[in-house]
Design a protein around this motif. Sequence first.
Motif, PDB file in Angstrom:
ATOM      1  N   GLN A   1     -10.260  -8.781   2.375  1.00 54.97           N
ATOM      2  CA  GLN A   1      -9.170  -8.878   3.351  1.00 54.97           C
ATOM      3  C   GLN A   1      -9.004  -7.581   4.134  1.00 54.97           C
ATOM      4  OE1 GLN A   1      -5.454 -10.083   1.620  1.00 54.97           O
ATOM      5  NE2 GLN A   1      -4.267  -9.572   3.423  1.00 54.97           N
ATOM      6  N   VAL A   2      -9.074  -6.467   3.449  1.00 54.80           N
ATOM      7  CA  VAL A   2      -8.896  -5.165   4.092  1.00 54.80           C
ATOM      8  C   VAL A   2     -10.156  -4.754   4.845  1.00 54.80           C
ATOM      9  CG1 VAL A   2      -8.573  -2.699   3.617  1.00 54.80           C
ATOM     10  CG2 VAL A   2      -7.101  -4.403   2.499  1.00 54.80           C
ATOM     11  N   ASN A   3     -11.309  -4.941   4.245  1.00 54.22           N
ATOM     12  CA  ASN A   3     -12.543  -4.420   4.835  1.00 54.22           C
ATOM     13  C   ASN A   3     -12.989  -5.190   6.073  1.00 54.22           C
ATOM     14  OD1 ASN A   3     -12.543  -2.478   2.859  1.00 54.22           O
ATOM     15  ND2 ASN A   3     -13.953  -3.571   1.525  1.00 54.22           N
ATOM     16  N   LEU A   4     -12.639  -6.472   6.169  1.00 58.22           N
ATOM     17  CA  LEU A   4     -12.922  -7.203   7.399  1.00 58.22           C
ATOM     18  C   LEU A   4     -12.062  -6.701   8.551  1.00 58.22           C
ATOM     19  CD1 LEU A   4     -13.350 -10.893   6.192  1.00 58.22           C
ATOM     20  CD2 LEU A   4     -15.127  -9.231   6.763  1.00 58.22           C
TER      21      LEU A   4
ATOM     22  N   ASN B   1      10.820  -4.714   5.633  1.00 51.88           N
ATOM     23  CA  ASN B   1      11.355  -3.858   4.576  1.00 51.88           C
ATOM     24  C   ASN B   1      10.525  -2.602   4.374  1.00 51.88           C
ATOM     25  OD1 ASN B   1       9.100  -4.992   3.468  1.00 51.88           O
ATOM     26  ND2 ASN B   1      10.084  -5.718   1.588  1.00 51.88           N
ATOM     27  N   GLY B   2       9.524  -2.401   5.240  1.00 54.32           N
ATOM     28  CA  GLY B   2       8.685  -1.213   5.160  1.00 54.32           C
ATOM     29  C   GLY B   2       7.554  -1.299   4.170  1.00 54.32           C
ATOM     30  N   VAL B   3       7.358  -2.450   3.520  1.00 59.10           N
ATOM     31  CA  VAL B   3       6.334  -2.613   2.493  1.00 59.10           C
ATOM     32  C   VAL B   3       5.167  -3.416   3.072  1.00 59.10           C
ATOM     33  CG1 VAL B   3       5.819  -3.578   0.212  1.00 59.10           C
ATOM     34  CG2 VAL B   3       8.044  -2.518   0.653  1.00 59.10           C
ATOM     35  N   ARG B   4       3.945  -3.013   2.728  1.00 58.01           N
ATOM     36  CA  ARG B   4       2.753  -3.754   3.120  1.00 58.01           C
ATOM     37  C   ARG B   4       2.420  -4.774   2.038  1.00 58.01           C
ATOM     38  NH1 ARG B   4       0.082  -0.418   7.099  1.00 58.01           N
ATOM     39  NH2 ARG B   4       0.962   1.699   7.082  1.00 58.01           N
ATOM     40  N   TYR B   5       1.940  -5.942   2.431  1.00 60.88           N
ATOM     41  CA  TYR B   5       1.622  -7.004   1.490  1.00 60.88           C
ATOM     42  C   TYR B   5       0.209  -7.539   1.735  1.00 60.88           C
ATOM     43  CZ  TYR B   5       6.606  -7.181   0.380  1.00 60.88           C
ATOM     44  OH  TYR B   5       7.895  -6.858  -0.014  1.00 60.88           O
ATOM     45  N   LEU B   6      -0.543  -7.667   0.672  1.00 60.47           N
ATOM     46  CA  LEU B   6      -1.838  -8.344   0.735  1.00 60.47           C
ATOM     47  C   LEU B   6      -1.649  -9.836   0.448  1.00 60.47           C
ATOM     48  CD1 LEU B   6      -3.994  -5.795  -1.270  1.00 60.47           C
ATOM     49  CD2 LEU B   6      -4.202  -6.282   1.179  1.00 60.47           C
ATOM     50  N   LYS B   7      -2.451 -10.668   1.109  1.00 59.53           N
ATOM     51  CA  LYS B   7      -2.419 -12.104   0.848  1.00 59.53           C
ATOM     52  C   LYS B   7      -3.488 -12.424  -0.183  1.00 59.53           C
ATOM     53  CE  LYS B   7      -2.194 -14.936   4.327  1.00 59.53           C
ATOM     54  NZ  LYS B   7      -2.475 -15.616   5.623  1.00 59.53           N
ATOM     55  N   ILE B   8      -3.091 -13.096  -1.248  1.00 59.03           N
ATOM     56  CA  ILE B   8      -4.039 -13.526  -2.278  1.00 59.03           C
ATOM     57  C   ILE B   8      -4.021 -15.054  -2.305  1.00 59.03           C
ATOM     58  CG2 ILE B   8      -4.671 -13.447  -4.701  1.00 59.03           C
ATOM     59  CD1 ILE B   8      -4.895 -10.763  -3.279  1.00 59.03           C
TER      60      ILE B   8
ATOM     61  N   GLY C   1     -10.997  -1.689   7.225  1.00 61.18           N
ATOM     62  CA  GLY C   1     -10.329  -0.844   6.246  1.00 61.18           C
ATOM     63  C   GLY C   1      -8.840  -0.661   6.487  1.00 61.18           C
ATOM     64  N   ARG C   2      -8.325  -1.286   7.536  1.00 61.80           N
ATOM     65  CA  ARG C   2      -6.899  -1.109   7.841  1.00 61.80           C
ATOM     66  C   ARG C   2      -6.055  -2.025   6.962  1.00 61.80           C
ATOM     67  NH1 ARG C   2      -9.714  -0.836  12.604  1.00 61.80           N
ATOM     68  NH2 ARG C   2      -9.545   1.186  13.686  1.00 61.80           N
ATOM     69  N   LEU C   3      -5.029  -1.471   6.355  1.00 57.62           N
ATOM     70  CA  LEU C   3      -4.118  -2.240   5.528  1.00 57.62           C
ATOM     71  C   LEU C   3      -3.205  -3.084   6.415  1.00 57.62           C
ATOM     72  CD1 LEU C   3      -3.110   0.572   3.000  1.00 57.62           C
ATOM     73  CD2 LEU C   3      -4.791  -1.252   2.652  1.00 57.62           C
ATOM     74  N   PRO C   4      -2.658  -4.181   5.889  1.00 60.39           N
ATOM     75  CA  PRO C   4      -1.715  -4.976   6.677  1.00 60.39           C
ATOM     76  C   PRO C   4      -0.541  -4.128   7.152  1.00 60.39           C
ATOM     77  CG  PRO C   4      -2.349  -6.135   4.678  1.00 60.39           C
ATOM     78  CD  PRO C   4      -2.884  -4.745   4.540  1.00 60.39           C
ATOM     79  N   GLU C   5       0.012  -4.501   8.304  1.00 66.69           N
ATOM     80  CA  GLU C   5       1.163  -3.776   8.825  1.00 66.69           C
ATOM     81  C   GLU C   5       2.379  -3.970   7.908  1.00 66.69           C
ATOM     82  OE1 GLU C   5       1.386  -1.703  11.438  1.00 66.69           O
ATOM     83  OE2 GLU C   5      -0.798  -1.899  11.537  1.00 66.69           O
ATOM     84  N   PRO C   6       3.239  -2.950   7.793  1.00 64.86           N
ATOM     85  CA  PRO C   6       4.451  -3.113   6.980  1.00 64.86           C
ATOM     86  C   PRO C   6       5.335  -4.233   7.519  1.00 64.86           C
ATOM     87  CG  PRO C   6       4.097  -0.810   7.579  1.00 64.86           C
ATOM     88  CD  PRO C   6       3.147  -1.616   8.408  1.00 64.86           C
ATOM     89  N   GLU C   7       5.996  -4.923   6.615  1.00 64.50           N
ATOM     90  CA  GLU C   7       6.972  -5.934   7.014  1.00 64.50           C
ATOM     91  C   GLU C   7       8.329  -5.271   7.250  1.00 64.50           C
ATOM     92  OE1 GLU C   7       6.834  -9.513   4.681  1.00 64.50           O
ATOM     93  OE2 GLU C   7       4.643  -9.626   4.810  1.00 64.50           O
TER      94      GLU C   7
END
Length: 285
Positions: free
Chosen positions: A259-262, A273-280, A265-271
């Motif tokens: 998810q990140v490497n496609l 509440n300021g927290v980043r979330y990965l989708k599983i 390497g950029r992580l998802p943008e913060p939501e």
Amino acid sequence: MNPLVQAFFDPATATVTYVVYEAPGGACAVIDSVLDYDAKSGRTGTTSADQVIAFVRAQALHCQWLLETHAHADHLSAAPYLQQHIGGEIAIGAAIGQVQQAFAPVYNLPPASADGAQFDQLFAPDQLFCIGALQARALHVPGHTPADLAYQIGDAVFVGDTLFMPDVGSARCDFPGGSAALLYRSAQRLLSLPPATRLFICHDYPPAGRSARWETTVAEQRASNIHLHDGVSEDQFVTMRTTRDATLDMPTLILPAIQVNLNAGRLPEPEDNGVRYLKIPLNAV
């Protein structure tokens, strides 16, 4: 001109990151960087990447490239973090779009996300480029994935997930778009290079009693690679590789890593509440 090479081995993911350069004070490329990620806590870290940054600065190097051999399934790339601190263009093979297309349904991504535009540079097969005065070539070596590259720089080739150390063998080919027949042909292309060519491995999974190693030669591989030594036919390799792949577990970090490497390497943008979330995705792989 043949490059100087500094390796950084990450034991948590068995990944080797390389800094390739002509001389202190010159240009460099960083190949296959690692962002620390703890799957149990969801915490990221930069210990591995900071070692690379410290070396680049100590050698007064100018980072020109942040090279990915492919979209890794076993670690998260630190390329954006490195780019923030030492610069460089993030580059990968032009066929990355095929991998993005394969995984877009898994993560429910829009079609526009599968054009490779997340990366600064997409290398065409065998495209030439420079690292300062060093000439480099992006060799297309599909098999592990459709988009794998090996980077040939002088007498050194950074082989990505094609060949491993001779006593480990070869990379798996059961990911979307993977092909054992293509990997065999890619390996033969690498093994047709001059015998003294230095081969730098992306991962090492040493057998018991051996410490990690990451440098070998074409001659050593042709003589003793357990999967691809001289005399192994394509049919023999495909049978072995297909049978072996059917017994392997999925990599521990494949869902967060892909998810990140496609996304270069950029992580998802913060939501909000300021927290980043990965989708599983559940029950989708």
